[in-house]
Design an enzyme around this catalytic site. Structure first.
Site, PDB file in Angstrom:
ATOM      1  N   HIS A 185       0.837  -1.196   0.000  1.00  0.00           N
ATOM      2  CA  HIS A 185       0.000   0.000   0.000  1.00  0.00           C
ATOM      3  C   HIS A 185       0.875   1.250   0.000  1.00  0.00           C
ATOM      4  O   HIS A 185       1.912   1.308   0.656  1.00  0.00           O
ATOM      5  CB  HIS A 185      -0.917   0.009   1.227  1.00  0.00           C
ATOM      6  CG  HIS A 185      -2.151   0.826   1.032  1.00  0.00           C
ATOM      7  ND1 HIS A 185      -2.140   2.201   1.057  1.00  0.00           N
ATOM      8  CD2 HIS A 185      -3.436   0.464   0.786  1.00  0.00           C
ATOM      9  CE1 HIS A 185      -3.376   2.657   0.860  1.00  0.00           C
ATOM     10  NE2 HIS A 185      -4.180   1.626   0.688  1.00  0.00           N
ATOM     11  N   HIS A 186       0.420   2.256  -0.753  1.00  0.00           N
ATOM     12  CA  HIS A 186       1.211   3.479  -0.883  1.00  0.00           C
ATOM     13  C   HIS A 186       1.331   4.229   0.443  1.00  0.00           C
ATOM     14  O   HIS A 186       2.230   5.054   0.615  1.00  0.00           O
ATOM     15  CB  HIS A 186       0.592   4.383  -1.948  1.00  0.00           C
ATOM     16  CG  HIS A 186       1.564   5.339  -2.560  1.00  0.00           C
ATOM     17  ND1 HIS A 186       2.271   6.267  -1.822  1.00  0.00           N
ATOM     18  CD2 HIS A 186       1.962   5.516  -3.846  1.00  0.00           C
ATOM     19  CE1 HIS A 186       3.039   6.973  -2.633  1.00  0.00           C
ATOM     20  NE2 HIS A 186       2.881   6.529  -3.860  1.00  0.00           N
ATOM     21  N   CYS A 187       0.448   3.955   1.398  1.00  0.00           N
ATOM     22  CA  CYS A 187       0.588   4.608   2.701  1.00  0.00           C
ATOM     23  C   CYS A 187       1.772   4.053   3.482  1.00  0.00           C
ATOM     24  O   CYS A 187       2.227   4.676   4.449  1.00  0.00           O
ATOM     25  CB  CYS A 187      -0.697   4.475   3.511  1.00  0.00           C
ATOM     26  SG  CYS A 187      -1.093   2.781   4.017  1.00  0.00           S
ATOM     27  N   THR A 209       6.621   9.698  -6.584  1.00  0.00           N
ATOM     28  CA  THR A 209       5.628   9.057  -7.439  1.00  0.00           C
ATOM     29  C   THR A 209       4.447   9.970  -7.570  1.00  0.00           C
ATOM     30  O   THR A 209       4.345  10.977  -6.888  1.00  0.00           O
ATOM     31  CB  THR A 209       5.135   7.722  -6.837  1.00  0.00           C
ATOM     32  OG1 THR A 209       4.464   8.019  -5.604  1.00  0.00           O
ATOM     33  CG2 THR A 209       6.262   6.750  -6.601  1.00  0.00           C
TER      34      THR A 209
END
Length: 462
Positions: free
Chosen positions: A138-140, A191
């Site tokens: 997950h990007h978190c 990103t």
């Protein structure tokens, strides 16, 4: 309980079934000479022996006061590795097409928020006994660049090394401390999603340079600004299913085009490849607009004199892809002029102001969640094209050579296609992600990329 930072919470709050907020990477390996039929099984047995999990791989959102979510982290003390690490096999004959179809399905599914937010797949059954590893996180927890770097740390430059390293057990690297504005902005700009999350923080540095930016952008007309892109089939509301495509190209071919073309960069050649491929694809769909497509492109803002200086200087520019130009050579010239002109504006600004302007460029994406905005407003840009530096020498995993390292990023409402590539030794590895409904026959873009590169080679005599 550790609180979730505002930047990380953006990716949790913005996630839905239609908008999975994880990044992924596919590594393709060639087994060492003499590897037996149980090589992948033995790898799996060694991987499951690593049960010392770093905090990043133990995290998931906590539920506070019986119902409040996305406020703090909880760390699992007993991670179910059988759930997170999955061994799979492709049906015979195990084509790359079958592998990418599997990754397409997995990349479109949400991570379970009741567990640490990552999954890894060890996949066998490819021709020549090759195997693959697909990891999503997950990007978190990690941005795309950090995830790629972590994956590279599991590998070795020594083909004789027998230790198997796995990302969930690697301790974090020691990094020099930086001031908060620079580190936050650089992480945000690594990103697309990071840029979105850092926009609010970075915009604080914009106010002191408002007059300078207005002169550069509006008077000198050197800067490509948001909302000048045409509406395309990519700039629509998206569904939850994904399709991925991946392929590698020899870096030497791109370098030969660069040498023959004159004052352009390797990234300009990559952009020209993508522009040519997008033009062909849209022509096939009878959907090529008269106006040129615009790409959001993370770039280095470093001058030649600063080439060997330390630190980071990364910004986000909007590039005219000149898809309205038929001739490949003229299209490359237009792209080179666009990137140079946009970078020139940034290079004349102090670093913090340049980073703040980068955040301003992509801030309109935050409006994508506003009902009716994507359907009625012109897109801020049409596509994201990101070129990430990777390893410059061959890498191995228990003697198995890394053949391809393909990144898969996030698509959003209004941005149904993402193109990310990584340099890998002597190749460029392209990873394409598209909304399965909005971008039909995504794999055809791979053929168009090859055709676009051939057009460039003919145009410049490379």
């Amino acid at each position: 309980m550790q609180l979730i930072s505002p930047v990380d919470s953006v990716f949790l709050l913005g996630e839905s079934r239609e908008h999975p907020m994880h990044v992924g990477g596919l590594q393709l390996f060639e087994p060492p000479a003499g590897a037996g039929p149980d090589f992948v099984r033995d790898l799996h047995e060694q991987m499951v022996a690593y049960t010392d999990f770093q905090p990043t791989f133990r995290k998931h959102p906590a539920t506070v006061l019986g119902g409040i979510v996305d406020l703090g982290w909880t760390l699992d003390d007993d991670v179910d590795l059988d759930y997170h690490l999955r061994r799979s096999a492709l049906p015979r004959p195990g084509r790359i097409r079958d592998l990418l179809e599997l990754i397409s399905r997995v990349h479109g599914t949400l991570l379970d928020r009741h567990r640490p937010l990552w999954e890894a797949y060890l996949i066998e059954g490819l021709p020549d006994d090759r195997f693959a590893v697909y990891t999503k996180v997950h990007h978190c927890l990690l941005d795309g660049v950090s995830a790629l770097r972590l994956a590279e740390r599991t590998l070795s430059t020594d083909p004789e090394e027998t230790e198997v390293r796995v990302p969930w057990s690697l301790p974090p690297r020691e990094r020099p401390k930086r001031s908060l504005p620079a580190s936050a902005a650089n992480r945000a700009l690594s990103t697309l999603g990071g840029t979105l999350g850092g926009a609010a923080e970075s915009l604080a540095g914009l106010a002191p340079s408002a007059l300078t930016l207005a002169r550069a952008a509006l008077v000198e007309q050197q800067l490509t600004l948001p909302f000048r892109a045409p509406k395309t089939m990519f700039n629509v509301k998206i569904g939850g299913a994904r399709r991925v495509a991946a392929q590698s190209w020899p870096l030497e071919r791109i370098r030969r085009v660069k040498a023959a073309a004159g004052p352009v960069t390797v990234n300009d050649i990559v952009l020209a490849m993508c522009a040519g491929a997008l033009r062909m694809y849209l022509q096939e769909q009878n959907a090529l607009p008269d106006a040129p497509l615009v790409a959001m492109v993370p770039v280095s803002l470093r001058t030649e004199a600063e080439a060997n200086a330390g630190g980071n200087q990364v910004g986000t520019i909007l590039c005219n892809l000149a898809t309205d130009v038929e001739d490949a050579g003229a299209r490359l010239t237009a792209i080179g002029e666009s990137t140079r002109g946009n970078k020139k504006v940034f290079s004349e600004l102090p670093r913090l102001q340049a980073l703040a302007l980068s955040a301003l460029m992509i801030a309109p994406l935050g409006l994508g969640s506003v009902p009716g905005f994507v359907a009625s407003a012109p897109p801020p840009f049409n596509v994201v094209i990101s070129n990430v530096p990777g390893p410059s020498q061959p890498l191995y995993w228990q003697g198995a050579r890394l053949g391809g390292h393909y990144p898969f990023s996030i698509v959003l409402d209004g941005l149904a296609l993402n193109i990310t590539l990584v340099s890998n030794n002597d190749h460029l590895d392209f990873g394409l992600v598209g909304c399965r409904r909005s971008v039909p026959h995504l794999q055809r873009l791979l053929n168009h990329l090859e055709d676009a590169l051939k057009d460039l080679e003919r145009a410049v005599g490379a």
